[in-house]
Design a protein around this motif. Sequence first.
Motif, PDB file in Angstrom:
ATOM      1  N   ASP A 461      -8.783  -2.269  -3.407  1.00 63.72           N
ATOM      2  CA  ASP A 461      -9.592  -1.386  -2.556  1.00 63.72           C
ATOM      3  C   ASP A 461      -8.782  -0.136  -2.208  1.00 63.72           C
ATOM      4  OD1 ASP A 461     -11.641  -3.185  -2.635  1.00 63.72           O
ATOM      5  OD2 ASP A 461     -11.105  -4.153  -0.716  1.00 63.72           O
ATOM      6  N   ARG A 462      -9.441   1.032  -2.394  1.00 65.70           N
ATOM      7  CA  ARG A 462      -8.740   2.273  -2.097  1.00 65.70           C
ATOM      8  C   ARG A 462      -8.333   2.369  -0.643  1.00 65.70           C
ATOM      9  NH1 ARG A 462     -11.655   7.870  -3.494  1.00 65.70           N
ATOM     10  NH2 ARG A 462     -13.083   7.036  -1.920  1.00 65.70           N
ATOM     11  N   SER A 463      -9.117   1.805   0.214  1.00 65.32           N
ATOM     12  CA  SER A 463      -8.803   1.887   1.651  1.00 65.32           C
ATOM     13  C   SER A 463      -7.600   1.034   2.025  1.00 65.32           C
ATOM     14  CB  SER A 463     -10.017   1.434   2.468  1.00 65.32           C
ATOM     15  OG  SER A 463     -10.370   0.092   2.132  1.00 65.32           O
ATOM     16  N   ALA A 464      -7.208   0.066   1.137  1.00 68.60           N
ATOM     17  CA  ALA A 464      -6.071  -0.797   1.449  1.00 68.60           C
ATOM     18  C   ALA A 464      -4.737  -0.145   1.113  1.00 68.60           C
ATOM     19  CB  ALA A 464      -6.194  -2.130   0.694  1.00 68.60           C
ATOM     20  N   LEU A 465      -4.762   0.890   0.252  1.00 66.25           N
ATOM     21  CA  LEU A 465      -3.511   1.520  -0.158  1.00 66.25           C
ATOM     22  C   LEU A 465      -2.969   2.399   0.955  1.00 66.25           C
ATOM     23  CD1 LEU A 465      -4.343   2.548  -3.848  1.00 66.25           C
ATOM     24  CD2 LEU A 465      -3.033   0.566  -3.046  1.00 66.25           C
ATOM     25  N   THR A 466      -1.720   2.243   1.249  1.00 60.27           N
ATOM     26  CA  THR A 466      -1.051   3.068   2.256  1.00 60.27           C
ATOM     27  C   THR A 466      -0.004   3.979   1.654  1.00 60.27           C
ATOM     28  OG1 THR A 466       0.558   1.302   2.643  1.00 60.27           O
ATOM     29  CG2 THR A 466      -1.409   1.346   4.056  1.00 60.27           C
ATOM     30  N   SER A 467       0.215   3.839   0.347  1.00 61.45           N
ATOM     31  CA  SER A 467       1.239   4.629  -0.341  1.00 61.45           C
ATOM     32  C   SER A 467       0.782   4.861  -1.774  1.00 61.45           C
ATOM     33  CB  SER A 467       2.584   3.896  -0.323  1.00 61.45           C
ATOM     34  OG  SER A 467       3.541   4.556  -1.120  1.00 61.45           O
ATOM     35  N   PRO A 468       1.175   5.988  -2.381  1.00 65.83           N
ATOM     36  CA  PRO A 468       0.755   6.226  -3.774  1.00 65.83           C
ATOM     37  C   PRO A 468       1.443   5.298  -4.780  1.00 65.83           C
ATOM     38  CG  PRO A 468       2.221   7.961  -3.003  1.00 65.83           C
ATOM     39  CD  PRO A 468       1.902   7.128  -1.805  1.00 65.83           C
ATOM     40  N   THR A 469       2.575   4.707  -4.401  1.00 63.17           N
ATOM     41  CA  THR A 469       3.295   3.791  -5.283  1.00 63.17           C
ATOM     42  C   THR A 469       3.466   2.462  -4.574  1.00 63.17           C
ATOM     43  OG1 THR A 469       4.506   5.639  -6.283  1.00 63.17           O
ATOM     44  CG2 THR A 469       5.372   3.431  -6.645  1.00 63.17           C
ATOM     45  N   ASN A 470       3.020   1.404  -5.210  1.00 64.11           N
ATOM     46  CA  ASN A 470       3.079   0.075  -4.615  1.00 64.11           C
ATOM     47  C   ASN A 470       3.650  -0.913  -5.643  1.00 64.11           C
ATOM     48  OD1 ASN A 470       1.124   0.478  -2.030  1.00 64.11           O
ATOM     49  ND2 ASN A 470       0.317   1.579  -3.812  1.00 64.11           N
ATOM     50  N   GLU A 471       4.455  -1.814  -5.172  1.00 62.74           N
ATOM     51  CA  GLU A 471       5.085  -2.799  -6.062  1.00 62.74           C
ATOM     52  C   GLU A 471       4.199  -4.029  -6.201  1.00 62.74           C
ATOM     53  OE1 GLU A 471       8.689  -5.540  -5.259  1.00 62.74           O
ATOM     54  OE2 GLU A 471       9.559  -3.773  -6.249  1.00 62.74           O
ATOM     55  N   ILE A 472       3.983  -4.455  -7.438  1.00 66.48           N
ATOM     56  CA  ILE A 472       3.210  -5.675  -7.695  1.00 66.48           C
ATOM     57  C   ILE A 472       4.005  -6.573  -8.645  1.00 66.48           C
ATOM     58  CG2 ILE A 472       0.987  -4.540  -7.358  1.00 66.48           C
ATOM     59  CD1 ILE A 472       0.673  -4.461 -10.387  1.00 66.48           C
ATOM     60  N   GLU A 473       3.612  -7.824  -8.725  1.00 68.12           N
ATOM     61  CA  GLU A 473       4.236  -8.798  -9.616  1.00 68.12           C
ATOM     62  C   GLU A 473       3.167  -9.441 -10.482  1.00 68.12           C
ATOM     63  OE1 GLU A 473       6.369 -11.671  -7.374  1.00 68.12           O
ATOM     64  OE2 GLU A 473       8.060 -10.325  -6.899  1.00 68.12           O
ATOM     65  N   ILE A 474       3.429  -9.485 -11.777  1.00 70.38           N
ATOM     66  CA  ILE A 474       2.546 -10.185 -12.714  1.00 70.38           C
ATOM     67  C   ILE A 474       3.273 -11.435 -13.182  1.00 70.38           C
ATOM     68  CG2 ILE A 474       1.393 -10.058 -14.952  1.00 70.38           C
ATOM     69  CD1 ILE A 474       0.967  -7.107 -14.499  1.00 70.38           C
ATOM     70  N   THR A 475       2.634 -12.571 -12.974  1.00 67.06           N
ATOM     71  CA  THR A 475       3.261 -13.864 -13.241  1.00 67.06           C
ATOM     72  C   THR A 475       2.447 -14.618 -14.277  1.00 67.06           C
ATOM     73  OG1 THR A 475       4.065 -13.952 -10.962  1.00 67.06           O
ATOM     74  CG2 THR A 475       4.077 -16.009 -12.201  1.00 67.06           C
ATOM     75  N   VAL A 476       3.170 -15.229 -15.244  1.00 68.79           N
ATOM     76  CA  VAL A 476       2.522 -16.129 -16.213  1.00 68.79           C
ATOM     77  C   VAL A 476       3.128 -17.511 -15.999  1.00 68.79           C
ATOM     78  CG1 VAL A 476       2.005 -14.329 -17.881  1.00 68.79           C
ATOM     79  CG2 VAL A 476       4.172 -15.512 -18.027  1.00 68.79           C
ATOM     80  N   THR A 477       2.252 -18.522 -15.959  1.00 61.53           N
ATOM     81  CA  THR A 477       2.679 -19.902 -15.695  1.00 61.53           C
ATOM     82  C   THR A 477       1.974 -20.836 -16.665  1.00 61.53           C
ATOM     83  OG1 THR A 477       2.949 -19.370 -13.346  1.00 61.53           O
ATOM     84  CG2 THR A 477       2.884 -21.705 -13.944  1.00 61.53           C
TER      85      THR A 477
END
Length: 502
Positions: A461-477
């Motif tokens: 959601d665009r309203s949830a972003l507070t910064s133009p760059t956000n760290e995410i993690e992609i996990t495979v299990t």
Amino acid sequence: MSEKHSAKKQSADSKVESVEPAVIASDSNSQSAVHYVDLYESDHKVYTRKITGFFQKLRRYTGLPLMAAYLLIPWLVIDGRPAMLFDLPERKFHIFWMTFWPQDGMFLAWVLIISAFALFTVTVLVGRVWCGFTCPQTVWTLMFISVEHFCEGDRNQRIKLDRQPWTANKLFRKSSKHFLWFTIAFITGVTFVGYFTPIRELLLGLWPNRDPTTGFVYWDIHYAAAFWTFFFAGMTYLNAGWMREQVCKYMCPYARFQSVMYDRETLAVHYDAGRGEKRGPRKHDEDYKAAGLGDCIDCSWCVQVCPVDIDIREGLQYECINCGLCVDACDTVMDKMEYPRGLIRFTSADALETGRTRFWRPRLFGYTLVLVAMVGVFVYAVSHRLPVSVDVIRDRGARLYRVTGDQVQNVYTVKINNMDRRAHTYDIRVSGEHEYRLRGLRVVELDEGEIFTVPVRISVDRSALTSPTNEIEITVTAADDDTITATQKTSFIGPKSVNSSE
């Protein structure tokens, strides 16, 4: 210097060398003070004497298992594949029950570092025993020398045979020796290449086939495999049959920097000059002590058995590989003369002077401590190595982000590498500070060793972003084993302002 080596030096000095000699002058005003020193001395053929003894047997007990392992491992099969196969085209390295990939190159670096420290540790303790007992150059050279003894006889017989004119007997003995040499070299080359291509296929390819239609003979083998097989066979034949001690003297770098690792407590082959000098011949029952002689009878057996052609009585030399053959030869002579053994023995420089030596000293303790720590870390890393890896790459063909209504999307390419030796089904998940949603293929079935690349869209959601760059993690299990998992961090890009419509 012994008479043998003095004569050898005089003979070499009388020859015209290809290397221009260096000039050493202690007085520039005196022509008589100028001396010419040859920087290289060509060696004559070395005829070694056959000897038996403790170190010869010890070499057999250490060399035979290593030789058997080298020859048999390519024939072993584990889980339907060779037990050890470095499959370069497929970039897979099968080592017993594990398969390594280029991503595991750090393990190779660790193996090399650990091997270097192990070599340092052993050298500080017992000198160049690696060279004398387990180095392939020494093992194969002594194997070729054994063939030479079998075909041409012992030292004196070989010298006599070489001086004789060519006869049917000489031709038979020489040709038999070279035939056996090349057979050993060919087996060595085939076995070595068998670590990089299945050895059964290699042998079938080396066997000639005949086309039933045309009658032409052909070989069903890749040219690279054939080239390397004969290349390594030829190098084995050359190094072990002809070059021999020249490899240890002039080509091996270990001989040049070993002195840095030696100290006065290092165990090495030493001649006890205090006991042996003055050397000279004598009768068995002669009171040689009254004649001012030592225990050395100057039989030169220690020189005749040396595979690198040195005289250990001249002191510690960089060419010495600590093979112990001179110890066995000297002990045999001492037994015949009924003298105590140990005139030539494994000992330290301090032990020769003071009668005692220290095995544990700070230098050796430091090497051992570092070696144990590195081996422990390496074993832990290998045992906890994950059989799956994931790489996440931002799709360069798309915009950094896309705004669709109230959603911000980023496109990624996820590459999953199943490095396990069985198939798995992997779940793909995304996590971060906000509630991210993954659109695209979420479940991937991969066979053993399969690499799969899948594009995914991640939105928030665009309203949830507070910064133009956000760290995410992609996990495979893995669905059947949640301990098999890999995570890759990446950045999620959004608009500079949450109110922006860019």
